[in-house]
Design a protein around this motif. Sequence first.
Motif, PDB file in Angstrom:
ATOM      1  N   ILE A  74      99.240 -34.664  16.550  1.00  0.00           N
ATOM      2  CA  ILE A  74      99.620 -34.225  15.207  1.00  0.00           C
ATOM      3  C   ILE A  74      98.384 -33.917  14.376  1.00  0.00           C
ATOM      4  N   ALA A  75      97.380 -34.781  14.458  1.00  0.00           N
ATOM      5  CA  ALA A  75      96.164 -34.577  13.666  1.00  0.00           C
ATOM      6  C   ALA A  75      95.446 -33.295  14.072  1.00  0.00           C
ATOM      7  N   ILE A  76      95.332 -33.054  15.371  1.00  0.00           N
ATOM      8  CA  ILE A  76      94.673 -31.834  15.838  1.00  0.00           C
ATOM      9  C   ILE A  76      95.448 -30.604  15.387  1.00  0.00           C
ATOM     10  N   GLY A  77      96.760 -30.656  15.524  1.00  0.00           N
ATOM     11  CA  GLY A  77      97.592 -29.519  15.132  1.00  0.00           C
ATOM     12  C   GLY A  77      97.462 -29.196  13.656  1.00  0.00           C
ATOM     13  N   GLN A  78      97.442 -30.230  12.798  1.00  0.00           N
ATOM     14  CA  GLN A  78      97.316 -30.003  11.362  1.00  0.00           C
ATOM     15  C   GLN A  78      95.986 -29.374  10.999  1.00  0.00           C
ATOM     16  N   GLU A  79      94.984 -29.620  11.802  1.00  0.00           N
ATOM     17  CA  GLU A  79      93.646 -29.112  11.485  1.00  0.00           C
ATOM     18  C   GLU A  79      93.337 -27.780  12.143  1.00  0.00           C
ATOM     19  N   GLU A  80      93.913 -27.522  13.311  1.00  0.00           N
ATOM     20  CA  GLU A  80      93.468 -26.373  14.107  1.00  0.00           C
ATOM     21  C   GLU A  80      94.531 -25.321  14.377  1.00  0.00           C
ATOM     22  N   HIS A  81      95.802 -25.615  14.137  1.00  0.00           N
ATOM     23  CA  HIS A  81      96.820 -24.654  14.575  1.00  0.00           C
ATOM     24  C   HIS A  81      96.717 -23.347  13.793  1.00  0.00           C
TER      25      HIS A  81
END
Length: 440
Positions: free
Chosen positions: A222-229
């Motif tokens: 979730i954290a990666i997605g919020q930052e990189e998607h």
Amino acid sequence: MVSATAGHAQSLRDALSATYENNPTLNAARAELRGVDENVPQALAGWRPQITGSASTGLVNQSDQGFTGRGFSDTTVAVQMVQPLFRGFRTVNSTRQAESIVMAQREDLRVSEQTALLQAATAYMDVIRDTGIVALRRSDLKFQEELVRASKDRFSVGEGTRTDVAQAEAGRARSQSALNAALANLNTSRAVFRQVIGLDPKNLSPKSNVATLIPKSVSQAIAIGQEEHPSIMSAMHFVDAAIFSVKTAEGTLLPTVSLEGNLSHNHNSRDGIGGGTTNTASVFGRVTVPLYQQGTEYSRVRQAKEELGQTEILVDVARDTVRAKAISAWGRLNAAEGSISAAQAEVSAAQLALEGVIEEQRVGQRTTLDVLDSQSDLVDARVTLITAQRDKVVAAYALLATVGRLTHDFLGLTVPKYDPREHYNAVRDKWIGLRTPDGR
């Protein structure tokens, strides 16, 4: 998972690389971005002069009261140049708006890339799954044919009944029908493989390093997605574009200043008695102050502000969507891993059960129908195992896509990376020219 080992294997990375380079939907998205790039030089044109040329020629017949009419020819050639000096900051803001839209479109291209690569991974694993199922169905048909032969042999020596033969033949027919359906599914998967990847599937290998690329936990995903998607990044760039759109609309209420230059050459001839030539040059500074323009400019400002509010809401929508997809993909991955463990245990148990039922049938403790049921259970368990193995790989790639990391760099694809900045830099400051950078 069943795969051919002879010859050079067409790895999943090879298939993804071919998709990245050849997929028509992806190439269409790149062409769309190149078209959006042209919005920037169009906005920058607000700084540039407008130069127009005109020419006119004709015959004039002039008569006064009490005088005979006289005719003469008149020819004029003129050039005009208008250089904008101040446009209420509209050029600055519209350029920034166009640049923000380009950035948003680049992120949308990343979404298209990830969608195409996920489709390719899915198509690849579908072919492997369906190839394995076809192999199972063929093996099952051979077993059923052997069972029919054995049933007929026992009936011929008085150890079996006609019912046993009929049951065995019915099982063979069901197995043949299942094989036909599996072949149809395989043909469909191969067609989709060709459509998405652009190659025919040959010697596919189920090996993949995707398990080493996925996040270690759902919270990390979730954290990666919020930052990189890229969907979130695109929505944020559209917010920037909407802010500059408001400023551009407000610029229509401000004065405009321009510099106008004119050159003209006029020649006329009166009834063959000679004529005159006039050359004119002029330079003017022009200031235009809008006072009231039917109220449309105020409406456009209000409209732009509403659109800005919409884009800000869409950022939250994108964040929520990415979060939900990450949780869903993580759940599917865990479910596939659990299904593999359960299916492996089921296959082992079904194999032992079939062997036991066959031995018991030989001594008369089981019927042919019992053997058919056990064989069907074993085949179904193996199909479940193959499907679960396919689902695990696809779920892993889907998880990468939901966090924004199903990309050329992260996967280490073997083809050159498409760089949208090359086309943008080639057209951004072009003042003239009809050809595209690739020569069209």
